[in-house]
Enzyme design. Sequence first.
Site, PDB file in Angstrom:
ATOM      1  N   LYS A  36       0.854  -1.197   0.000  1.00 32.15           N
ATOM      2  CA  LYS A  36       0.000   0.000   0.000  1.00 32.15           C
ATOM      3  C   LYS A  36       0.886   1.242   0.000  1.00 32.15           C
ATOM      4  O   LYS A  36       1.909   1.265   0.697  1.00 32.15           O
ATOM      5  CB  LYS A  36      -0.898  -0.017   1.244  1.00 32.15           C
ATOM      6  CG  LYS A  36      -1.910   1.126   1.305  1.00 32.15           C
ATOM      7  CD  LYS A  36      -2.777   1.058   2.567  1.00 32.15           C
ATOM      8  CE  LYS A  36      -3.832   2.150   2.591  1.00 32.15           C
ATOM      9  NZ  LYS A  36      -4.671   2.104   3.813  1.00 32.15           N
ATOM     10  N   SER A  82      -9.733   2.341   2.945  1.00 33.04           N
ATOM     11  CA  SER A  82      -8.818   2.987   2.038  1.00 33.04           C
ATOM     12  C   SER A  82      -7.846   2.036   1.330  1.00 33.04           C
ATOM     13  O   SER A  82      -7.279   2.419   0.315  1.00 33.04           O
ATOM     14  CB  SER A  82      -7.988   4.022   2.806  1.00 33.04           C
ATOM     15  OG  SER A  82      -7.156   3.398   3.766  1.00 33.04           O
ATOM     16  N   SER A 115      -9.920   0.288   7.268  1.00 34.84           N
ATOM     17  CA  SER A 115      -9.357   0.305   5.916  1.00 34.84           C
ATOM     18  C   SER A 115      -8.718  -0.982   5.424  1.00 34.84           C
ATOM     19  O   SER A 115      -8.354  -1.065   4.259  1.00 34.84           O
ATOM     20  CB  SER A 115      -8.321   1.419   5.810  1.00 34.84           C
ATOM     21  OG  SER A 115      -8.975   2.626   5.568  1.00 34.84           O
TER      22      SER A 115
HETATM   23  N1  GLN Z   1     -12.932   4.930   6.202  1.00 34.46           N
HETATM   24  C1  GLN Z   1     -12.338   5.425   7.397  1.00 34.46           C
HETATM   25  C2  GLN Z   1     -11.879   6.845   7.204  1.00 34.46           C
HETATM   26  O1  GLN Z   1     -12.157   7.380   6.204  1.00 34.46           O
HETATM   27  C3  GLN Z   1     -11.218   4.548   7.801  1.00 34.46           C
HETATM   28  C4  GLN Z   1      -9.991   4.812   7.036  1.00 34.46           C
HETATM   29  C5  GLN Z   1      -8.861   3.962   7.472  1.00 34.46           C
HETATM   30  O2  GLN Z   1      -9.036   2.992   8.204  1.00 34.46           O
HETATM   31  N2  GLN Z   1      -7.684   4.372   7.090  1.00 34.46           N
HETATM   32  O3  GLN Z   1     -11.267   7.431   8.048  1.00 34.46           O
END
Ligand code: GLN
Length: 487
Positions: free
Chosen positions: A78, A155, A179
């Site tokens: 990632k 994400s 995410s």
């Molecule tokens: N979807 C969540 C956010 O937008 C979690 C993102 C994540 O875990 N990096 O913050």
Amino acid sequence: MSDFLKLDLLGASIALKNKEISSVELTNAYINAIEKTSSLGAYLDVQADYALEMANRSDKKIQQGTAGPLEGIPIGVKDMFCTKNIKTTASSKILENFYPTYESTVTQNLWNDGAVMLGKLSCDEFAMGSSNETAAKGNVINPWSKTNPMSPGGSSGGSAAAVAARSALAATGTDTGGSIRQPAAFCGITGLKPTYGRCSRWGIVAFSSSLDQAGPLTRTVSDAALMLNSMAGYDVKDSTSANISMPDLMTYLDNSIKGKKIGIPKEYTQDGISQDIMKFYESSINWLKDSGAEIVPVSLPHTKYALPVYYIIAPAEASSNLARYDGVRYGARNEAATLDEMYELTRGNGFGDEVKRRIMIGTYVLSSGYYDAYYLKAQKVRRLIKEDFENVFKNVDYLLTPSTPTTAFELGQKQDPLTMYLNDIFTVPASLAGVPGISIPVGLDSSGLPVGVQLIANSFDEPGLINVARTLEKCADFNLIPDGAAK
Ligand code: GLN
């Protein structure tokens, strides 16, 4: 599909060690798969030559009998992990030309154990999002898409799409509020968020430092165990890294779960959850019961505050962490007549809308007039949420919940930020409590899209989590491959 792509990580590592295949052959098969699936947009940067060099070295080590546990295994990273001399953008325009001079501890651990790096995977900008749509370089397409392009989740959308599409044998992800688990659920793969502190955060682009945690996205639970074995470990360079050793997770996979108590939290089955997901959730409960577990209804009464608390704490920490992108120390810079104008132009041009929204929310909740009302209050409620988990784990060993309220949605479907934030409703509580969670695929909904369920364990019980997840995986027997996968 090429025979190489059919092997999962465990299968490939056995075949490599038995010298039935070479890492160069395997890596070439994945480089081809990346080309064939390039329309999905999962990779931001492909490092074919570097990967083949690493594969060559791995083959020599295998020949010499000095192979590491992941020797010769091609994986994707990632783009939140800093990779030395390899562009690391966190999917943001502000870092579009950032070449770190150091390697993150987690990726270094993987290379030390022999893994081969295929390239960097797309994600939401600075990991803020649930659909991968905030990535500066554009959308990633879920390989399960039928007629319309669907979101892979976020994400870690690029990581999940690549593993599902067979263009990486496994991938790293980061999970701040879901995410790893949510994109894994959307793409029909396994995603494991370890206990906070299990993997070092050193060299990972910071989003929300009290929540960020690295973990693997893989095809199977065994593969997740193999990846986490290498990724985890105490690191003096991260003051929140836990000095608690983790036993070899592979030795826990096939234990019996007879007599284990599985809590079913009543707060996780309320309104807005899709019928198909409920159906598979109920099947999962039955599968665990048939495997000898005892099913116990439980309550985590502060669950309803988890999303509001998360969306105060995460932006607060993000606004502070992202202050470093000032046009002086890192990445892009827009010249201007005065210093203030330079900051404004650089940050105005460099950050996308969602990142700016979080910086504004975060700055607001930390400002002197509102700190007590929002940030401090959120910290107190976070403590109550953590105590919910501590209390429930006095009576049960694990929790079983749905991973997401719906299966994958169409790209562009969720325009309004609040609707997007609701995606994290089942993943955020475990993040706030710092406890480990895993999403595993259990079936397809009526539209042919994957459904995931989540298991949550007490802090540092990754061995138990892996064991119960493997048990459920065997029962669900989900082994379908999406149409968008490399052939
Ligand atoms: N979807 C969540 C956010 O937008 C979690 C993102 C994540 O875990 N990096 O913050």
